[in-house]
Structure formats: structure tokens, C-alpha cells
Design a protein around this motif. Structure first.
Motif, PDB file in Angstrom:
ATOM      1  N   GLY A  83       0.895  -0.975   0.060  1.00 23.75           N
ATOM      2  CA  GLY A  83      -0.007  -0.223   0.177  1.00 23.75           C
ATOM      3  C   GLY A  83       0.670   1.267  -0.249  1.00 23.75           C
ATOM      4  O   GLY A  83       0.398   2.000  -0.157  1.00 23.75           O
ATOM      5  N   LEU A  84       1.887   1.152   0.714  1.00 21.81           N
ATOM      6  CA  LEU A  84       3.372   2.146   0.470  1.00 21.81           C
ATOM      7  C   LEU A  84       4.027   1.937  -0.857  1.00 21.81           C
ATOM      8  O   LEU A  84       4.228   3.321  -0.691  1.00 21.81           O
ATOM      9  N   ARG A  85       3.869   0.975  -1.437  1.00 25.84           N
ATOM     10  CA  ARG A  85       5.166   1.236  -2.267  1.00 25.84           C
ATOM     11  C   ARG A  85       5.524   2.468  -3.012  1.00 25.84           C
ATOM     12  O   ARG A  85       6.656   3.401  -3.396  1.00 25.84           O
ATOM     13  N   ASP A  86       4.356   2.771  -3.210  1.00 25.78           N
ATOM     14  CA  ASP A  86       4.652   3.815  -4.804  1.00 25.78           C
ATOM     15  C   ASP A  86       3.977   5.087  -3.964  1.00 25.78           C
ATOM     16  O   ASP A  86       4.016   6.591  -4.741  1.00 25.78           O
ATOM     17  N   THR A  87       4.127   5.003  -2.461  1.00 28.17           N
ATOM     18  CA  THR A  87       3.327   6.580  -1.862  1.00 28.17           C
ATOM     19  C   THR A  87       4.512   7.327  -1.921  1.00 28.17           C
ATOM     20  O   THR A  87       4.065   8.972  -1.888  1.00 28.17           O
ATOM     21  N   PRO A  88       5.852   7.147  -1.936  1.00 31.23           N
ATOM     22  CA  PRO A  88       6.772   8.382  -2.370  1.00 31.23           C
ATOM     23  C   PRO A  88       6.559   9.239  -3.865  1.00 31.23           C
ATOM     24  O   PRO A  88       6.749  10.604  -3.660  1.00 31.23           O
ATOM     25  N   ALA A  89       6.331   8.594  -4.636  1.00 30.26           N
ATOM     26  CA  ALA A  89       6.149   8.693  -6.180  1.00 30.26           C
ATOM     27  C   ALA A  89       5.075   9.720  -6.113  1.00 30.26           C
ATOM     28  O   ALA A  89       4.953  10.973  -7.087  1.00 30.26           O
ATOM     29  N   ARG A  90       4.188   9.245  -5.593  1.00 28.88           N
ATOM     30  CA  ARG A  90       2.749   9.945  -5.394  1.00 28.88           C
ATOM     31  C   ARG A  90       2.497  11.308  -4.603  1.00 28.88           C
ATOM     32  O   ARG A  90       2.317  12.410  -5.020  1.00 28.88           O
ATOM     33  N   VAL A  91       3.440  10.939  -3.991  1.00 31.75           N
ATOM     34  CA  VAL A  91       3.404  12.601  -2.947  1.00 31.75           C
ATOM     35  C   VAL A  91       4.205  13.635  -3.355  1.00 31.75           C
ATOM     36  O   VAL A  91       4.031  14.495  -3.743  1.00 31.75           O
TER      37      VAL A  91
END
Length: 204
Positions: free
Chosen positions: A42-50
Motif C-alpha cells: 500500500g505504501l510502495r508507490d507513496t513516495p512517488a505519489r507524494v
């Protein structure tokens, strides 16, 4: 391969803008600091999204606000009364906690021979809002820009906003509204002009 964005000097004089990869690494660090696992699904792509979201939410740093007001109109049949654009919805971010504050802006000016396209005022509000701000500074920056570039006989700006840094943390008071104003020229000097502005803003 992680995409990077073009660099440009930071307005703070702190050096060149970090790369997208560096921004994403910083988000991952914050996630770990908060106790989360950046590697889980669930957090794997969070840095890119943020990073992508921040690029949009803080795009005002790359906007030349004066250029937004370069085109004006003089063929207005001699109109010289109040021009008011009210209920301009905006969202900005508190520079103290990087948490949103959102509300409506009411912007008026008294022309001195030149008028703006109405959308330009909304674009100015949007450009300054898309930076880390205090509501007080945001209000003044909008007023100062209009006065400096357009040279009208007066400028009035009122902003009403709810600050999530106050409603979701700290004292946690939901629904509290903060109102700020800036009056320049005739709006500062003439109480009757201020009252006309207030009456127009409050009119349904």
C-alpha cells in the motif's frame, strides 16, 4: 528509472532544487520515521505519489505572478467603479505545519483606466496559494501585486479560511474561520469605500 524534474534556483537561496528521486527518498524517510513500512504494497508507490502531488500543490513557486497581469483592457466605456471577484475558492498550505488551509477570497480594485480579464484575479489567488503560506502573508501578497502592476486607485482583499493545522491537531477546533483583509489606496483611506466593498462581499 525514476523521472526527475527540471531544476531551478530555490527562492530561499538554499541552492538548487533537489531531484525528484531525492524528494521521493525524503518521503520514504518520513514514512519510516512515522513507524510505517515503505516497502509494503500500500505504501510502495507513496513516495512517488507524494512528490507528484507536491509538484502540483506548490507549483506557485514556478509561476511569474506579474506576467499573469500583463494584459489589460482600456476600452471599458470609462468604467471606474469597483470591480469585485468574490468567492474565489482556494487551498493553500500552512508554512508552519505543511497542512492545508482552505476557503474563499474576495478581491476588488478601483480601476484607473485599465481593467483586467476577470480570470486573471483568480489565477493570481491560485498562484500565491500554491506556495507555503500564512493567511496574512497570502492576503497581502495578492493586494500588493495588484497595486504594483495594475496601479489602480485602490485594492481590497478579504480571505476567509479554515486551517486544518488548528482543526485536526493542536486545539482541534473544527469549523473555526479566520478572516484577513488588506486595503490599499482609496479602500484604506476612505471608510465609505471599505463599507461598499463589505456590502458587496456579503450580498447573496
Amino acid at each position: 528509472m525514476t523521472a526527475t524534474v527540471a531544476t531551478y534556483p530555490l527562492k530561499t537561496g538554499a541552492g538548487e532544487r533537489p531531484s525528484r528521486a531525492e524528494a521521493e527518498a525524503a518521503v520514504a524517510t518520513l514514512l519510516r520515521w512515522a513507524g510505517a513500512d515503505p516497502a509494503r504494497e500500500g505504501l510502495r508507490d507513496t513516495p512517488a505519489r507524494v512528490a507528484k502531488a507536491y509538484e502540483e500543490m506548490f507549483s506557485g513557486y514556478a509561476t511569474d505572478t506579474e506576467a499573469l497581469l500583463t494584459r489589460t483592457f482600456e476600452e471599458v466605456a470609462g468604467y471606474d467603479d469597483i470591480v469585485l471577484v468574490k468567492d474565489i475558492e482556494f487551498t493553500s498550505h500552512c508554512e508552519h505545519h505543511m497542512v492545508p488551509f482552505l476557503g474563499r477570497a474576495h478581491v476588488a480594485y478601483l480601476p484607473a483606466g485599465r481593467v483586467l480579464g476577470l480570470s486573471k484575479i483568480a489565477r493570481v489567488v491560485d498562484a500565491f496559494s500554491r506556495r507555503l503560506q500564512t493567511q496574512e502573508a497570502l492576503t497581502q501578497e495578492i493586494a500588493n501585486l495588484l497595486q504594483r502592476v495594475l496601479a489602480p486607485r485602490g485594492v481590497a482583499v478579504m480571505m476567509e479560511a479554515e486551517h486544518l493545522c488548528m482543526s485536526m491537531r493542536g486545539v482541534r477546533k473544527r469549523g473555526a474561520s479566520t478572516v484577513t483583509t488588506s486595503y490599499l489606496g482609496l479602500f484604506r483611506e476612505d471608510r465609505a469605500e471599505r463599507e461598499r466593498f463589505h456590502a458587496l462581499v456579503s450580498r447573496p
